[in-house]
Design an enzyme around this catalytic site. Structure first.
Site, mmCIF file in Angstrom:
data_model
loop_
_atom_site.group_PDB
_atom_site.id
_atom_site.type_symbol
_atom_site.label_atom_id
_atom_site.label_comp_id
_atom_site.label_asym_id
_atom_site.label_seq_id
_atom_site.Cartn_x
_atom_site.Cartn_y
_atom_site.Cartn_z
ATOM 1 C CG ASP A 72 -2.299 0.813 1.110
ATOM 2 O OD1 ASP A 72 -2.338 1.306 0.319
ATOM 3 O OD2 ASP A 72 -3.125 0.513 1.890
ATOM 4 C CG ASP B 10 -9.273 2.470 -0.470
ATOM 5 O OD1 ASP B 10 -8.889 1.714 -0.601
ATOM 6 O OD2 ASP B 10 -8.761 3.627 0.424
HETATM 7 C C1 DGJ Z 1 -5.728 2.102 1.717
HETATM 8 C C2 DGJ Z 1 -6.154 0.652 1.228
HETATM 9 O O1 DGJ Z 1 -6.868 1.325 -0.073
HETATM 10 C C3 DGJ Z 1 -7.184 0.032 1.865
HETATM 11 O O2 DGJ Z 1 -7.787 -0.958 1.318
HETATM 12 C C4 DGJ Z 1 -6.624 -0.394 3.077
HETATM 13 O O3 DGJ Z 1 -5.590 -1.419 3.113
HETATM 14 C C5 DGJ Z 1 -6.175 0.760 4.032
HETATM 15 N N1 DGJ Z 1 -5.507 1.532 3.178
HETATM 16 C C6 DGJ Z 1 -5.378 0.510 5.213
HETATM 17 O O4 DGJ Z 1 -4.805 1.449 5.929
#
Ligand code: DGJ
Length: 801
Positions: free
Chosen positions: A483, A553
């Site tokens: 991430d 997201d």
């Molecule tokens: C952002 C990501 O896009 C989410 O899916 C998740 O992993 C969060 N970060 C976790 O902090």
């Protein structure tokens, strides 16, 4: 195939030709890029460049003649292959370089060419794969007229996918340094034409919304300056004629193998010529090009199709699958995963995770992913990034025991990391305050309470490699979600010298690519998924390392259709991951049917991201059935060819009786034996009964079994209307309604037919009449707001006897 004759170059793919030649001045004139034409190999009587060159005699008023010997040539009004600045050349340049005497004129002219089988890779950046069996490369050497500075233009020709990959390398052979202010990867000039510029823009949770702007007098720019390829403006763009539609018309697709600040501009000059340039964003970029050093521009990927957007996408998808994505997972079916994020957020521990994993195992999930919150004392987003030690309170047996227990349930285990980041509240930051991207003399701005590690610094690169090596070896880890949750601001490297700060953004990526190269080669079997708050770094650079990327997201089915529609233009569906989540949705609070959430997610790599332990038996049964269906159709869904038929999600054409306002897609497997169709509509309307699904990409003379899965309707969906049919009065929310709900299920719309591919593709399949307020029975289709369907097509083997 590359041919060169009389200083004219022809780059042929199966269906396209790209051509240019040397001008009397030594510059390269761009002749043509489009549908395949005969080239230097043609046996006609004409000269090799007949009709391709512009025939210049006099320069236009108020413009500059190149030199006395070529007084009829004005570089402002030429379609060029690589443009500097000066000598009358005033359009957007491909190179800007400042020399020791302060001068900025750059005039690069032709020296020589070479052709190699296969392809030389870039040294500092990821490159498209290619070998002597599938690719050929033309390398053109240019020299600056007054300086010992050389530019090497490379063109890799991929015949079968109709792709040309371009790059540029500049080399300083002078005794003194020069300052490079820009080096574009691609310049594409057209001597005339009417175009529309297509870009894919958005923000967090609204990635890849398709925008179109007709090209007129002023310059159009698609760029980012946030340190990532970005959700604001994806580097993939298209240039098409105004008439181009999904299946017809000229379409150029363009992308960069790069993850940092990018720039694409397109402009029509006063003389009607069109210039597109793309590469690293020149904003605040500068590079100290020392004697005997080189600088490489990222690779640019170009394709052309005369068959509209779908034709262009087909080329791009094939190319990305074959030459960008690599390693163990390139063509391997991706597992169905269950991710802990939307189910638990930071509130995780071994017991909770195992309860969730067990529920996943019961419905057939194959991979359980522990998301954020497992390390340091990370109970929210204010701490611990940078400290990659397991939180023993949450996971007393460490990752090893948790992974083992998940494996015992019959599932693989995966983990989340965010290695490029650090929190102020971390041991890592306390020890190494100078490792972060920040100017120590200014106030630091935070994003999600975190700072970014300075990947220009080799010590930081090594720290990340070592820490991640420990994490990835700490248990049986099959999958890693990498991430990156903030954009870069306050760009300043405490490692680089003041005069090198213009190199910062690009050096960050050289550093990151080095880290990824090392980790990917040490852990070749792990399935890596890229993520940057969703799609803030969805690009071909990342796809060279991560075979799939978390598309957004936003897990709301309605939003996701638009986002995945956007990705589908430039990226194959097996590079985009998509999850089914709970409702009301966590990003929009919208309710959509479980069926729609699944149908949308099947057009990416399927996952689930909600608390299965909280679901009713009916919902779990439905999910079990979904997982079974997906496994059965996974190969087609992930690796088949994606086609768009209807793309009007906003229903802008809705008028009396008009059935637009729908999305309709088809994925067809390579041998055209299996296909899956998808339809979606945002808002339903009364008196709007009929829908016709048209497949694409099938074999016309093959018969297909066309069907969908029947599913039963809950009487609650009808509210008080149920009393029209019920012998006893059923009050909403009453016990009677709950009892009736358990025992009475209403039939779903089942379609089942055998028909030829040509009929399915041209006439289409007219589905059952939809419920529209006038009546309902088991032959009626209920197509509510945000409704969708999957249609399956299987070729029927002809009986040879
Ligand atoms: C952002 C990501 O896009 C989410 O899916 C998740 O992993 C969060 N970060 C976790 O902090």
């Amino acid at each position: 195939m590359i041919t060169v004759k009389d200083s004219c170059m022809f780059l042929h793919t199966n269906n396209t030709t790209y051509s240019f030649g040397v001008m009397p001045t030594g510059h390269l004139e761009h002749f043509y890029y489009g549908k395949r034409i005969s080239g230097s190999d043609s046996t006609g009587l004409h000269t090799v460049d007949a009709g391709l060159r512009e025939q210049n005699e006099f320069v236009c008023g108020n413009s500059i003649a190149y030199d006395k010997t070529h007084s009829g040539i004005c570089l402002e009004d030429k379609a060029l292959e690589f443009s500097g600045y000066g000598n009358g050349n005033i359009n957007e340049p491909s190179i800007e370089m400042q020399y020791a005497d302060g001068s900025i004129t750059n005039d690069f002219v032709y020296v020589s060419y070479t052709i190699v089988k296969g392809k030389k890779k870039l040294q500092t950046l990821p490159s498209a794969n290619g070998n002597k069996d599938n690719c050929e490369q033309l390398i053109i050497t240019l020299k600056e007229k007054e300086h010992e500075v050389y530019v090497y233009l490379t063109y890799s020709v991929y015949e079968d996918t109709d792709i040309i990959v371009k790059s540029a390398i500049v080399e300083n052979k002078m005794k003194e340094s020069a300052t490079l202010l820009r080096l574009m990867s691609n310049q594409l000039d057209f001597c005339e034409g009417k175009f529309v510029f297509h870009t894919f823009n958005g923000s967090w949770a609204t990635e890849m919304h398709h925008n179109t702007t007709p090209l007129s007098g002023s310059r159009l720019v698609n760029s980012t300056y946030v340190g990532t390829s970005s959700n604001r403006a994806n580097p993939f763009t298209m240039l098409a004629t105004p008439q181009t539609s999904e299946n017809f018309g000229d379409c150029y697709g363009l992308n960069l193998v790069y993850s940092g600040n990018h720039y694409t501009s397109v402009e029509q000059s006063s003389y009607g010529k069109v210039r597109l340039v793309s590469g690293i964003n020149p904003q605040s970029f500068s590079w100290n090009l020392k004697p005997n050093s080189q600088f490489e521009a990222p690779e640019a990927v170009l394709t052309y199709s005369a068959d509209g957007f779908n034709g262009m996408s087909k080329n791009m998808h094939k190319f990305v699958r074959q030459f960008i994505v690599r390693g163990t997972w390139q063509y391997k079916e991706r597992p169905i995963l269950l991710n802990s994020w939307e189910a638990c957020y930071f509130n995780i521990n071994e017991k909770k995770l195992l309860t969730l994993a067990k529920a996943g195992a019961k419905v057939g999930i194959e991979l359980f992913v522990m998301d954020d919150g497992w390390f340091g004392h990370r109970d929210d987003d204010t701490s611990s990034l940078g400290d990659w030690d397991v939180n023993k309170k949450k996971l007393p047996g460490g990752i090893e025991r948790l992974a083992q227990k998940v494996n015992n349930l019959g599932m693989d285990f995966g983990i989340w990391v965010e290695p490029e980041m650090v929190n102020e509240d971390s041991e890592c930051y306390k020890k190494h305050t100078n490792w972060v991207i920040a100017n120590p003399n200014r106030t630091q701005s935070l994003g999600r309470n975190q700072m970014i590690l300075d990947l220009c610094n080799p010590e930081v690169q090594q720290y990340i490699i070592d820490e991640m090596t420990k994490v990835f070896s700490s248990g049986n880890i099959s999958y890693v979600k990498w991430d990156m949750n903030r954009i870069i601001s306050d760009s300043y490297s405490q490692y680089l010298n003041p005069e090198q700060q213009g190199e910062f953004f690009h050096r960050y990526y050289i550093g990151l690519y080095h880290v990824l190269n090392t980790l990917m080669s040490n852990f070749p079997d792990i399935l890596f998924e890229g993520c940057a708050s969703g799609g803030n770094r969805f690009d071909l650079g990342m796809l060279c390392y991560f075979p799939q990327i978390w598309g957004s997201d936003d897990t709301d089915a309605h939003e996701r259709v638009q986002i995945q529609l956007g990705y589908s233009y430039g990226y194959p569906q097996n590079t985009v991951t998509a999850h089914v989540s709970s409702c009301p949705n966590h990003q929009t609070l919208r309710n959509t049917e479980l069926e729609s959430r699944f149908n949308v997610a099947t057009f990416g790599n399927l996952g689930y991201e909600f608390n299965l332990s909280d679901l009713s038996a009916t919902e779990l049964d439905a999910i079990k059935e979904q997982v079974k269906t997906y496994k059965q159709w996974r190969k087609t869904l992930q690796f088949g060819q994606f086609y768009r038929e209807k793309t009007d999600i906003m229903g802008t054409n809705l008028s009396c009786g008009d059935i637009d306002g729908t999305i309709s897609w088809t994925i067809v497997d390579q041998n055209k034996k299996n296909a899956v169709g998808f339809t979606y509509r945002a808002l339903t309307r009364p008196n709007n009964f009929f829908m016709c699904y048209k497949a694409m990409g099938l074999e016309p003379q093959t018969q297909y079994h066309f069907y969908n899965k029947e599913f039963k309707r809950n009487i609650k969906e009808f509210g008080s209307l149920i009393n029209m049919a019920s012998p006893v009065h059923i009050k909403e929310g009453s016990v009677a309604q709950s009892v009736a709900e358990k025992f009475v299920k209403l039939g779903g719309d089942k379609e089942d037919a055998i028909l030829y591919g040509d009929r399915l593709m041209n006439a289409g399949y007219k589905t059952k009449q939809a419920f529209g307020g006038n009546g309902f029975n088991d032959k009626t289709r209920i197509y509510k707001d945000f409704a969708s369907r999957l249609y399956f097509m299987e070729a029927i083997e002809e009986d040879c006897n």
